[in-house]
Each structure stands twice: as structure tokens, then as C-alpha cells.
Design a protein around this motif. Structure first.
Motif, PDB file in Angstrom:
ATOM      1  N   PRO A  29      -4.661  -3.326   5.165  1.00  0.00           N
ATOM      2  CA  PRO A  29      -5.627  -2.414   3.548  1.00  0.00           C
ATOM      3  C   PRO A  29      -5.363  -3.147   2.626  1.00  0.00           C
ATOM      4  CG  PRO A  29      -3.331  -1.049   5.175  1.00  0.00           C
ATOM      5  CD  PRO A  29      -4.043  -2.692   5.604  1.00  0.00           C
ATOM      6  N   ASP A  30      -6.234  -2.524   1.659  1.00  0.00           N
ATOM      7  CA  ASP A  30      -6.223  -3.097   0.269  1.00  0.00           C
ATOM      8  C   ASP A  30      -4.722  -3.262  -0.586  1.00  0.00           C
ATOM      9  OD1 ASP A  30      -6.615  -0.423  -0.662  1.00  0.00           O
ATOM     10  OD2 ASP A  30      -8.682  -1.362  -1.069  1.00  0.00           O
ATOM     11  N   TRP A  31      -4.401  -1.526  -1.125  1.00  0.00           N
ATOM     12  CA  TRP A  31      -2.733  -1.061  -1.789  1.00  0.00           C
ATOM     13  C   TRP A  31      -1.513  -1.503  -0.986  1.00  0.00           C
ATOM     14  CZ3 TRP A  31       0.474   1.479   2.244  1.00  0.00           C
ATOM     15  CH2 TRP A  31      -0.678   2.008   3.240  1.00  0.00           C
ATOM     16  N   ILE A  32      -1.981  -2.203  -0.034  1.00  0.00           N
ATOM     17  CA  ILE A  32      -0.302  -3.326   0.436  1.00  0.00           C
ATOM     18  C   ILE A  32      -0.496  -4.803   0.397  1.00  0.00           C
ATOM     19  CG2 ILE A  32      -0.007  -2.994   3.349  1.00  0.00           C
ATOM     20  CD1 ILE A  32       2.238  -2.092   2.736  1.00  0.00           C
ATOM     21  N   THR A  33       0.331  -5.644   0.980  1.00  0.00           N
ATOM     22  CA  THR A  33       0.702  -7.472   0.911  1.00  0.00           C
ATOM     23  C   THR A  33       1.166  -7.015   2.153  1.00  0.00           C
ATOM     24  OG1 THR A  33       2.529  -7.594  -0.557  1.00  0.00           O
ATOM     25  CG2 THR A  33      -0.126  -7.660  -1.459  1.00  0.00           C
ATOM     26  N   VAL A  34       1.239  -7.924   2.489  1.00  0.00           N
ATOM     27  CA  VAL A  34       2.091  -9.283   3.612  1.00  0.00           C
ATOM     28  C   VAL A  34       3.233  -8.621   3.538  1.00  0.00           C
ATOM     29  CG1 VAL A  34       2.699 -10.982   5.244  1.00  0.00           C
ATOM     30  CG2 VAL A  34       0.135 -10.231   4.704  1.00  0.00           C
ATOM     31  N   ASP A  35       3.480  -9.477   1.406  1.00  0.00           N
ATOM     32  CA  ASP A  35       5.193  -9.464   1.458  1.00  0.00           C
ATOM     33  C   ASP A  35       5.645  -7.731   1.148  1.00  0.00           C
ATOM     34  OD1 ASP A  35       5.108 -12.204   1.936  1.00  0.00           O
ATOM     35  OD2 ASP A  35       5.301 -12.484  -0.624  1.00  0.00           O
ATOM     36  N   GLU A  36       4.987  -7.273   0.876  1.00  0.00           N
ATOM     37  CA  GLU A  36       5.246  -6.108   0.173  1.00  0.00           C
ATOM     38  C   GLU A  36       5.515  -5.236   1.925  1.00  0.00           C
ATOM     39  OE1 GLU A  36       3.278  -5.028  -3.520  1.00  0.00           O
ATOM     40  OE2 GLU A  36       1.603  -4.630  -1.660  1.00  0.00           O
ATOM     41  N   LEU A  37       5.382  -5.157   2.684  1.00  0.00           N
ATOM     42  CA  LEU A  37       5.079  -5.549   4.921  1.00  0.00           C
ATOM     43  C   LEU A  37       5.973  -5.484   4.456  1.00  0.00           C
ATOM     44  CD1 LEU A  37       3.982  -3.342   6.499  1.00  0.00           C
ATOM     45  CD2 LEU A  37       2.517  -5.876   7.601  1.00  0.00           C
ATOM     46  N   ALA A  38       6.401  -6.754   4.162  1.00  0.00           N
ATOM     47  CA  ALA A  38       7.130  -7.243   5.125  1.00  0.00           C
ATOM     48  C   ALA A  38       9.213  -6.819   4.321  1.00  0.00           C
ATOM     49  CB  ALA A  38       7.685  -8.514   5.253  1.00  0.00           C
ATOM     50  N   ARG A  39       8.954  -6.166   3.107  1.00  0.00           N
ATOM     51  CA  ARG A  39      10.289  -5.668   2.496  1.00  0.00           C
ATOM     52  C   ARG A  39      10.319  -4.483   3.147  1.00  0.00           C
ATOM     53  NH1 ARG A  39       8.637  -8.613  -1.525  1.00  0.00           N
ATOM     54  NH2 ARG A  39       7.072  -7.152  -2.888  1.00  0.00           N
ATOM     55  N   PHE A  40       9.343  -3.422   3.547  1.00  0.00           N
ATOM     56  CA  PHE A  40       8.924  -1.947   4.035  1.00  0.00           C
ATOM     57  C   PHE A  40      10.208  -2.709   4.701  1.00  0.00           C
ATOM     58  CE2 PHE A  40       7.110   1.306   6.739  1.00  0.00           C
ATOM     59  CZ  PHE A  40       8.272   1.916   5.662  1.00  0.00           C
ATOM     60  N   TYR A  48      19.665  -1.599  11.113  1.00  0.00           N
ATOM     61  CA  TYR A  48      19.256  -2.799  12.160  1.00  0.00           C
ATOM     62  C   TYR A  48      18.286  -3.656  11.693  1.00  0.00           C
ATOM     63  CZ  TYR A  48      21.484   1.258  15.071  1.00  0.00           C
ATOM     64  OH  TYR A  48      22.168   1.965  15.685  1.00  0.00           O
ATOM     65  N   GLU A  49      18.540  -3.675  10.352  1.00  0.00           N
ATOM     66  CA  GLU A  49      17.156  -4.885   9.343  1.00  0.00           C
ATOM     67  C   GLU A  49      17.500  -6.314   9.905  1.00  0.00           C
ATOM     68  OE1 GLU A  49      20.084  -3.734   8.373  1.00  0.00           O
ATOM     69  OE2 GLU A  49      20.792  -5.159   6.147  1.00  0.00           O
ATOM     70  N   ASP A  50      16.516  -7.210   9.860  1.00  0.00           N
ATOM     71  CA  ASP A  50      15.888  -8.414   9.833  1.00  0.00           C
ATOM     72  C   ASP A  50      16.199  -8.699   8.946  1.00  0.00           C
ATOM     73  OD1 ASP A  50      16.337  -9.583  12.707  1.00  0.00           O
ATOM     74  OD2 ASP A  50      15.257  -7.333  12.692  1.00  0.00           O
ATOM     75  N   THR A  51      15.996 -10.800   8.272  1.00  0.00           N
ATOM     76  CA  THR A  51      15.905 -10.596   7.078  1.00  0.00           C
ATOM     77  C   THR A  51      14.335 -10.577   6.614  1.00  0.00           C
ATOM     78  OG1 THR A  51      15.542 -12.922   7.898  1.00  0.00           O
ATOM     79  CG2 THR A  51      17.609 -12.261   7.152  1.00  0.00           C
ATOM     80  N   VAL A  52      13.871 -10.435   4.825  1.00  0.00           N
ATOM     81  CA  VAL A  52      12.600 -10.961   5.218  1.00  0.00           C
ATOM     82  C   VAL A  52      11.994 -11.777   5.560  1.00  0.00           C
ATOM     83  CG1 VAL A  52      11.278 -10.417   2.798  1.00  0.00           C
ATOM     84  CG2 VAL A  52      13.054  -9.304   2.893  1.00  0.00           C
ATOM     85  N   GLU A  53      12.468 -12.794   5.512  1.00  0.00           N
ATOM     86  CA  GLU A  53      11.443 -13.886   5.957  1.00  0.00           C
ATOM     87  C   GLU A  53      11.334 -13.942   7.879  1.00  0.00           C
ATOM     88  OE1 GLU A  53      14.492 -14.049   4.341  1.00  0.00           O
ATOM     89  OE2 GLU A  53      12.776 -14.685   1.992  1.00  0.00           O
ATOM     90  N   LYS A  80      -1.675   6.339   0.639  1.00  0.00           N
ATOM     91  CA  LYS A  80      -1.480   4.330   0.230  1.00  0.00           C
ATOM     92  C   LYS A  80       0.000   4.048  -0.102  1.00  0.00           C
ATOM     93  CE  LYS A  80      -6.197   4.605  -1.602  1.00  0.00           C
ATOM     94  NZ  LYS A  80      -6.953   3.487  -1.533  1.00  0.00           N
ATOM     95  N   GLN A  81       0.399   4.697   0.746  1.00  0.00           N
ATOM     96  CA  GLN A  81       2.116   4.680   0.977  1.00  0.00           C
ATOM     97  C   GLN A  81       2.578   3.857   2.487  1.00  0.00           C
ATOM     98  OE1 GLN A  81       4.314   3.773  -1.889  1.00  0.00           O
ATOM     99  NE2 GLN A  81       2.357   4.507  -3.317  1.00  0.00           N
ATOM    100  N   PRO A  82       3.390   3.055   2.357  1.00  0.00           N
ATOM    101  CA  PRO A  82       3.863   2.817   3.895  1.00  0.00           C
ATOM    102  C   PRO A  82       4.935   3.953   4.158  1.00  0.00           C
ATOM    103  CG  PRO A  82       4.599   1.661   2.098  1.00  0.00           C
ATOM    104  CD  PRO A  82       3.522   2.093   1.288  1.00  0.00           C
ATOM    105  N   VAL A  83       4.456   4.779   5.391  1.00  0.00           N
ATOM    106  CA  VAL A  83       5.667   5.880   6.206  1.00  0.00           C
ATOM    107  C   VAL A  83       6.364   5.028   6.978  1.00  0.00           C
ATOM    108  CG1 VAL A  83       3.970   7.230   7.396  1.00  0.00           C
ATOM    109  CG2 VAL A  83       6.201   7.974   6.292  1.00  0.00           C
ATOM    110  N   GLY A  84       5.123   4.188   7.483  1.00  0.00           N
ATOM    111  CA  GLY A  84       6.173   3.806   9.141  1.00  0.00           C
ATOM    112  C   GLY A  84       5.402   2.623   9.667  1.00  0.00           C
ATOM    113  N   ALA A  85       6.228   1.278  10.159  1.00  0.00           N
ATOM    114  CA  ALA A  85       5.627   0.026  10.230  1.00  0.00           C
ATOM    115  C   ALA A  85       6.342  -0.551  12.108  1.00  0.00           C
ATOM    116  CB  ALA A  85       5.948  -0.995   8.975  1.00  0.00           C
ATOM    117  N   LEU A  86       5.501  -1.073  12.575  1.00  0.00           N
ATOM    118  CA  LEU A  86       5.304  -1.638  13.950  1.00  0.00           C
ATOM    119  C   LEU A  86       4.587  -2.876  13.794  1.00  0.00           C
ATOM    120  CD1 LEU A  86       4.757   0.493  17.600  1.00  0.00           C
ATOM    121  CD2 LEU A  86       3.864  -2.172  17.000  1.00  0.00           C
TER     122      LEU A  86
END
Ligand SMILES: CC(C)(COP(=O)(O)OP(=O)(O)OC[C@H]1O[C@@H](n2cnc3c(N)ncnc32)[C@H](O)[C@@H]1OP(=O)(O)O)[C@@H](O)C(=O)NCCC(=O)NCCS
Length: 162
Positions: A29-40, A48-53, A80-86
């Protein structure tokens, strides 16, 4: 540093949830980049997080069209805000183990307990071709959600750690 959620708390509901299914970078979607998704994901997976890399590596794998690789990303959006991701990864080992690995699912902490995670996981089960497996710590409350959605634990996962 943790970034403050920009979600409007009054708008958080399953009814306002829009799920984006993404198979390649151009479909983001045009309101989020791959980097922003990884940080989200990094922030929302806590504790239970993994590193952004590592998360970006998984996203690259999901977007790959190399033989035996691939998968898809689901991004849950509210205004236009991420609320969850898979992140679902495809493996070439169908027939031996399930061909799909649900690698990451996370919902923004302010939005949990409202059915958003359940909707995103159900959508992914529907879209994945074939069975799905995942790893979850015994003490993670997410285990209850997965059981409610019909997952079972027939096999013990054993590891030889070096
Ligand atoms: C697991 C997770 C995605 C669930 O999202 P959600 O939107 O809260 O899920 P739902 O509202 O659809 O379902 C809530 C269920 O999740 C479980 N759950 C896990 N963590 C929860 C939390 N912090 N708040 C509320 N419920 C939580 C509850 O057991 C609940 O089951 P119940 O309704 O039978 O009591 C979310 O809690 C999360 O992002 N957790 C941190 C990351 C994580 O652990 N991911 C899974 C790694 S395997």
C-alpha cells in the motif's frame, strides 16, 4: 526506541479493518514501506520480537519468485495505519511438512483483544495453499488463539541447539 502508535483508539474494530494481501514490493500500500512494516512488526511482536534485519529477510523471502520460495504478507489497516501484520512463507517441502510457515503475526498492543489478530490469521489460512505450521512458545497466550482457530499440536518440535 519504541514509536508511539498513531492509531485512533476509537476506530479500532474488526469492522474498520481492511486486510491487504501483498505478494511483491509493488503491491505494498502507498502509505507504508517495507522498512516501516518491518519496524512495525519488530515493535508489535514484543516480547517475542525478532530483529528488524531478520524480519526484512523474511519479507524478501516472501516476495521472492525463486523456485520453491515465496509466500505473502498481510497488512491490517485502519485509516492508513498498520494495526496488524502477518508473514507467511512458502516452503518446497509439502508432502513432508506443511508447505506454509506462518512466521510472524502481530497486532499493535493498543489494538489487541478485539478480534483483529484472529481475522488476519483466518484470512491467511484461507489464502495459503495447503496446510500451515508455526512455532509458538508454550507460555505465549497466542497459543490459545491458534487453538480456537482450529490448530492442533500433534508433533513435539525438538531441536538440537549448537
Ligand atoms: C497474538 C496476537 C497477534 C493476537 O492478536 P489479537 O488481535 O489480540 O487477537 P484476537 O483479539 O483475535 O484474539 C485474542 C486472543 O489472543 C490471545 N492474546 C494473546 N495476547 C493477547 C493480548 N496481549 N491481549 C489480548 N489477547 C491476547 C488471547 O488468548 C485471546 O484469546 P481469547 O479470545 O480466546 O481469550 C497479539 O496478541 C500479538 O501481537 N501478540 C504479540 C506477538 C505474538 O506473540 N505473536 C505470535 C507469535 S507466535
Amino acid at each position: 526506541m519504541a514509536t508511539e502508535s498513531k492509531l485512533d483508539k476509537n476506530k479500532i474494530s474488526k469492522e474498520n479493518l481492511k486486510i491487504h494481501e501483498v505478494h511483491k514490493p509493488e503491491e505494498m500500500p502507498d502509505w507504508i514501506t517495507v522498512d516501516e512494516l518491518a519496524r512495525f512488526l519488530h515493535e508489535s511482536l514484543k516480547p517475542y520480537e525478532d530483529t528488524v534485519e531478520d524480519i526484512k529477510r523474511a519479507i524478501d523471502y516472501a516476495f521472492s519468485d525463486a523456485e520453491g520460495k515465496g509466500g505473502f504478507i498481510l497488512i491490517g489497516e485502519i485509516e492508513k495505519q498498520p494495526v496488524g501484520a502477518l508473514v507467511m512463507l512458502h516452503t518446497d517441502m509439502g508432502g513432508y511438512i506443511p508447505p506454509n510457515i506462518l512466521l510472524f503475526i502481530a497486532v499493535d498492543p493498543v489494538a489487541r483483544g478485539k478480534g483483529i489478530g484472529g481475522e488476519i490469521v483466518k484470512y491467511s489460512f484461507d489464502k495459503a495453499e495447503g496446510d500451515v505450521k508455526l512455532h509458538v512458545e508454550y507460555d505465549n497466550p497466542a497459543k490459545k488463539l491458534y487453538e480456537r482457530l482450529g490448530m492442533t499440536t500433534k508433533y513435539a518440535e525438538m531441536r538440537y541447539t549448537k
